[in-house]
Design a protein around this motif. Structure first.
Motif, PDB file in Angstrom:
ATOM      1  N   ALA A   1       0.809  -1.139  -0.013  1.00 35.82           N
ATOM      2  CA  ALA A   1       0.082  -0.206   0.046  1.00 35.82           C
ATOM      3  C   ALA A   1       0.824   1.415  -0.063  1.00 35.82           C
ATOM      4  O   ALA A   1       0.461   2.311   0.055  1.00 35.82           O
ATOM      5  N   ASN A   2       2.313   1.216  -0.040  1.00 33.64           N
ATOM      6  CA  ASN A   2       3.095   2.257   0.118  1.00 33.64           C
ATOM      7  C   ASN A   2       2.876   3.171   1.265  1.00 33.64           C
ATOM      8  O   ASN A   2       2.437   4.406   1.357  1.00 33.64           O
ATOM      9  N   LEU A   3       2.519   2.435   2.275  1.00 32.62           N
ATOM     10  CA  LEU A   3       1.903   3.100   3.617  1.00 32.62           C
ATOM     11  C   LEU A   3       2.741   2.715   4.868  1.00 32.62           C
ATOM     12  O   LEU A   3       3.413   1.619   4.900  1.00 32.62           O
ATOM     13  N   VAL A   4       3.093   3.559   5.656  1.00 29.21           N
ATOM     14  CA  VAL A   4       3.666   3.530   7.029  1.00 29.21           C
ATOM     15  C   VAL A   4       2.742   4.176   8.061  1.00 29.21           C
ATOM     16  O   VAL A   4       2.248   5.202   8.102  1.00 29.21           O
ATOM     17  N   ILE A   5       2.526   3.169   8.877  1.00 27.09           N
ATOM     18  CA  ILE A   5       1.504   3.527  10.040  1.00 27.09           C
ATOM     19  C   ILE A   5       2.216   3.582  11.464  1.00 27.09           C
ATOM     20  O   ILE A   5       3.192   2.952  11.624  1.00 27.09           O
TER      21      ILE A   5
ATOM     22  N   SER B   1       3.022   7.412   0.144  1.00 25.95           N
ATOM     23  CA  SER B   1       3.444   7.988  -1.005  1.00 25.95           C
ATOM     24  C   SER B   1       2.319   7.372  -2.310  1.00 25.95           C
ATOM     25  O   SER B   1       1.749   6.136  -1.960  1.00 25.95           O
ATOM     26  N   PHE B   2       1.868   8.209  -3.172  1.00 24.24           N
ATOM     27  CA  PHE B   2       1.084   7.796  -4.325  1.00 24.24           C
ATOM     28  C   PHE B   2       1.339   8.258  -5.683  1.00 24.24           C
ATOM     29  O   PHE B   2       1.972   9.450  -5.695  1.00 24.24           O
ATOM     30  N   LEU B   3       1.113   7.821  -6.583  1.00 24.25           N
ATOM     31  CA  LEU B   3       1.262   8.167  -7.975  1.00 24.25           C
ATOM     32  C   LEU B   3       2.729   8.245  -8.237  1.00 24.25           C
ATOM     33  O   LEU B   3       3.351   8.920  -9.267  1.00 24.25           O
ATOM     34  N   GLY B   4       3.500   7.611  -7.220  1.00 28.44           N
ATOM     35  CA  GLY B   4       5.026   8.015  -7.437  1.00 28.44           C
ATOM     36  C   GLY B   4       5.481   9.576  -7.303  1.00 28.44           C
ATOM     37  O   GLY B   4       6.858   9.905  -7.553  1.00 28.44           O
ATOM     38  N   GLN B   5       4.769  10.422  -7.009  1.00 30.62           N
ATOM     39  CA  GLN B   5       5.115  11.946  -6.828  1.00 30.62           C
ATOM     40  C   GLN B   5       4.836  12.430  -5.699  1.00 30.62           C
ATOM     41  O   GLN B   5       5.330  13.423  -5.037  1.00 30.62           O
TER      42      GLN B   5
END
Length: 794
Positions: free
Chosen positions: A509-513, A564-568
């Motif tokens: 998910a490109n996610l850090v909680i 992060s999302f869309l690489g940007q």
């Protein structure tokens, strides 16, 4: 003499001190035969918007220091050889040794490493804001004395009150600056102390939660200030000229020369303006100020394992205290006066820092820092001062020592240390009442003496110890610490403070909680604490209440996520809660500009923050942030000085007549601004020209005014009164629209000449930041203003 003897003994004990939470990269670049190569090295991290370009020396070596913990993209290029593109991680104070072997281009194309995205740091366990050299260099213009505070105030959760006093997440006067590893815990706002010029700063790292156990005493927010720049062979530097509205002008210059194992750096600055503090009325009466700064540092690598640094910094500010209407126009008084008020103040500071680092092995590092500081502050009132003339001449001598050991062991990054801070306080205050007791505006209680004087001396002795561990557990990261503090000034207390933060990385998910808990032990501000605590103040009035100001103790909680999302895009969001006993605030001596610490029974503050960043997408970059905060403070007052008949005259039928020391219930925290939005977007029109636009909106702080609307008009003017919502007890919303443009007039290799123009508060709204409340005066932000800045580098 005795204090100076103590101070001298402690100076002799300063062998050296500890560093901030940053690491060091030692890179070696070779060819396929193992021989060293000269190469271009690019190091970047989108998560903290860090981007630097270096060159290895003839031995193929490069050392870059003060790297904020995180994930970096490393790109290495050398003519006739293949490029390298990879990821390195810096999560330890120990030097990271890294070897890059480049092959001949025709033979190695297939084995190049492609870097992954650096928008996220999978091991970051808390919300952290970082400002690197480019963001500092391209910052919007600031008035003298607040270039550094303005950068910090642009971050989520931070607000100004009064004269650029920083308040993180509702905390009052609980901000510390850690300058090159040394904490400065006194108030660093323009009206309390001289600033470190932003042009003299290489990077800033800002904490409001998940604060490492090595930091204590002032815990509302911690700002790591790094003035140490990367070393390059030869002479390099910059010069800056600036000027604009309000007769503002400034100059800054710095130079750095490196040869062999030595680096010598120097900087100097000077500024002036006709709007130094935030005035209380739009007319901006008596508000001129000047600042200056000089610093000198010397670094030497004694051996491959030993490094020594010596630095000295001298700063000063001189300024006027803004007048209200009755102070500026004596003919409006009753009886009329003949001379306008003119109060002047100044701050002077000299700091010496010595630091030493020794690498025992690839897994053990020792850091020792020591500081000696001399700080003085003065206030002088002229003959026209009304309703009271005051004189203040305070100073303190400080000796600080900290030693820390960092150990890498498998999954663990241990750090443990001790610190000692000794301040020798001297206070000298006097006043005489100039207003006539027959004046309808006479603000003093009957029986208040027309003159008063106080002189006091006392040491403030504080010691602490800490241990912390950063544990890497696959996709989990745990940061645990424990701190012990001892405080001895007016009271003698000590406490243990556990700290814990944890993060979980979800790569799909490109996610850090993350979540964190900080137990805090916050020492009171020491500005005029001896005066407020002295039995001598009983002569001011038959009815005096003196309560010792004790340290604040509380619990900070935060939960949040980074994605992060869309690489940007990079998005941070968090929710926080703070509960604090003996909540710190300040009050003023009579009607002077002299403040002293007080404390309330408790405070409860909660809120949410979000920030969306675009590091770079085609020609665009920028951010938008939102903060929501709710804060309540509970009576009674539990520490401080209170004077007057209302201490013994508190009828149950009329609680409005009661003094705060006798009340119950609660009131909004002075930083209870529900909605704050900030945004800035930059567009790179060409390789040499860029434009940027920004906006800041605040829904308004609470205020409490004992008078009527008509009285507010008479005292502060129609414009100010119209910016107040008396029914809700809130200042009306603030809004400022800003634009900037920059152009590179010349650019070749390390030499450049750049011009930047800024227009601020283009909508020209009268933004009232703060209004005469229970314990504070008013403050008005600048109107529409324009600035130019010319910067040359070599």
């Amino acid at each position: 003499m005795r204090n100076w003897l103590h101070f001298g003994i402690l100076l002799l004990a300063l062998p050296l001190l500890a560093q901030s939470n940053a690491g060091e990269l030692r890179l070696k670049v070779t060819g396929p035969d193992g021989l060293p190569l000269r190469a271009s090295v690019e190091l970047s991290s989108d998560a903290i918007q860090f981007h630097r370009v270096f060159s290895t020396d003839d031995s193929g070596d490069l050392i870059t220091r003060n790297l904020t913990f995180g994930r970096y993209r490393l790109q290495v290029r050398s003519e006739s050889f293949s490029g390298y593109d990879g990821i390195i991680e810096i999560h330890s104070s120990l030097p990271t040794d890294y070897v890059v072997k480049l092959n001949i281009a025709a033979l190695s194309t297939a084995i190049n490493v492609t870097a992954t995205n650096t928008l996220l740091d999978p091991e970051r366990t808390t919300t952290l804001n970082h400002l690197d050299s480019k963001a500092i260099a391209d910052r919007p213009a600031s008035l003298p004395g607040r270039s550094l505070p303005d950068l910090i105030d642009s971050q989520p959760g931070w607000l100004y009150e009064g004269n650029a006093v920083l308040h993180p997440r509702g905390s009052e006067y609980q901000t510390q600056f850690v300058v090159d590893g040394v904490p400065l815990t006194d108030n660093r706002s323009p009206s309390f102390g001289p600033e470190i010029e932003a042009d003299d700063v290489d990077s800033l790292t800002i904490y409001t939660a998940g604060i490492p156990a090595e930091y204590g005493r002032k815990m509302g927010g911690v700002i790591e200030v790094n003035t140490l720049r990367d070393t390059h062979p030869g002479l390099h530097g910059q010069a800056v000229l600036s000027g604009g509205s309000f007769d503002t002008a400034g100059a800054f210059a710095s130079a750095q020369d490196s040869w062999g194992a030595n680096t010598l750096s120097a900087s100097a600055s000077g500024n002036m303006t006709a709007r130094y503090l935030n005035p209380v009325v739009p007319e901006n009466y008596t508000n001129r100020g000047t600042t200056s700064e000089f610093s000198l540092s010397y670094d030497r690598d004694l051996t491959q394992h030993d490094r020594l640094r010596l630095s000295v910094r001298h700063e000063l500010s001189r300024y006027e205290i803004p007048n209200q209407q009755l102070q500026q126009f004596p003919q409006l008084r009753d009886p009329p006066g003949t001379i306008s008020q003119l109060q002047t103040a100044g701050n002077f500071e000299t700091i010496g820092i010595v630091s030493y680092q020794h690498v025992f092995s690839p897994n053990v590092l020792l850091d020792i820092h020591g500081m000696a500081r001399d700080n003085s502050a003065g206030l002088n009132s002229g003959n026209g001062s009304w309703p009271i003339a005051a004189a203040l001449h305070n100073d303190f001598k400080e000796a600080y020592l900290k030693a820390a050991v960092s150990i890498h062991s498998g999954r663990h990054e241990w750090k443990a240390g001790i610190e000692s801070d000794s301040l020798f306080l001297h206070e000298n205050f006097s006043d005489f009442i100039t207003a006539s007791s027959s004046d309808p505006n006479y603000p003093f209680d009957p029986g208040t003496p027309t003159t008063f004087a106080f002189t006091g001396n006392r040491p403030d002795l504080e010691q602490s110890a800490f241990i912390q561990d950063l544990i890497h557990l696959g996709k989990w990261t745990l940061n645990a610490g424990l701190r012990w503090d001892h405080y001895q000034l007016i009271v003698n207390q000590n406490a243990f403070s556990p700290r814990l933060s944890v993060a979980r990385y979800l790569p799909a998910a490109n996610l850090v909680i993350h979540a964190s808990y900080d137990r805090v032990f916050q020492t009171p501000s020491f500005e005029n604490i001896l005066l407020a605590s002295s039995p001598n103040v009983t002569s001011l009035n038959p009815n005096v209440l003196r309560l010792p100001v004790k340290p604040s103790q509380g619990n900070y909680f935060e939960v949040g996520a980074a994605k992060s999302f869309l690489g940007q895009f990079h998005f941070d969001a968090n929710y926080f809660r703070r509960s604090v006993n003996n909540f710190a605030d300040d009050d003023q001596i009579l009607n002077t500009a002299v403040s002293f610490p007080i404390a309330f029974r408790k405070a409860f503050i909660y809120g949410a923050e979000g920030k969306l960043e675009l590091p770079h997408w085609n020609r665009f970059s920028g951010y938008v942030s939102y903060s929501y905060i709710v804060g309540n403070v509970w009576f009674p007052v539990t520490g401080g000085l209170f004077i007057g008949d209302d201490l013994i005259n508190c009828p149950a039928s009329n609680p409005q007549a009661c003094h705060p020391a006798q009340l119950s219930g609660h009131f909004p925290d002075s930083q209870d601004q529900r909605h704050t939005v900030r945004a800035r977007i930059r567009y790179q029109l060409s390789s040499r020209l860029w434009f940027a636009g920004g906006a800041e909106y605040g829904s308004g702080l609470p205020f409490e005014f004992a008078g009527t609307y008509d009285q507010a008009v008479a005292q502060f003017g129609q414009q100010v009164a119209d910016r107040l919502n008396f029914a809700d007890g809130r200042i009306k919303p603030t809004l400022s629209l800003d634009i900037s443009a920059g152009i590179d007039l010349y650019k070749k290799e390390t030499r450049s000449l750049r011009l930047q123009a800024d227009a601020e508060n283009l909508n020209n709204r009268l933004n009232v930041l703060d209004f005469a409340g229970l314990f504070s005066a008013g403050a008005i932000a600048p109107p529409r203003s324009y600035f130019l800045r010319l910067a040359a580098t070599f």
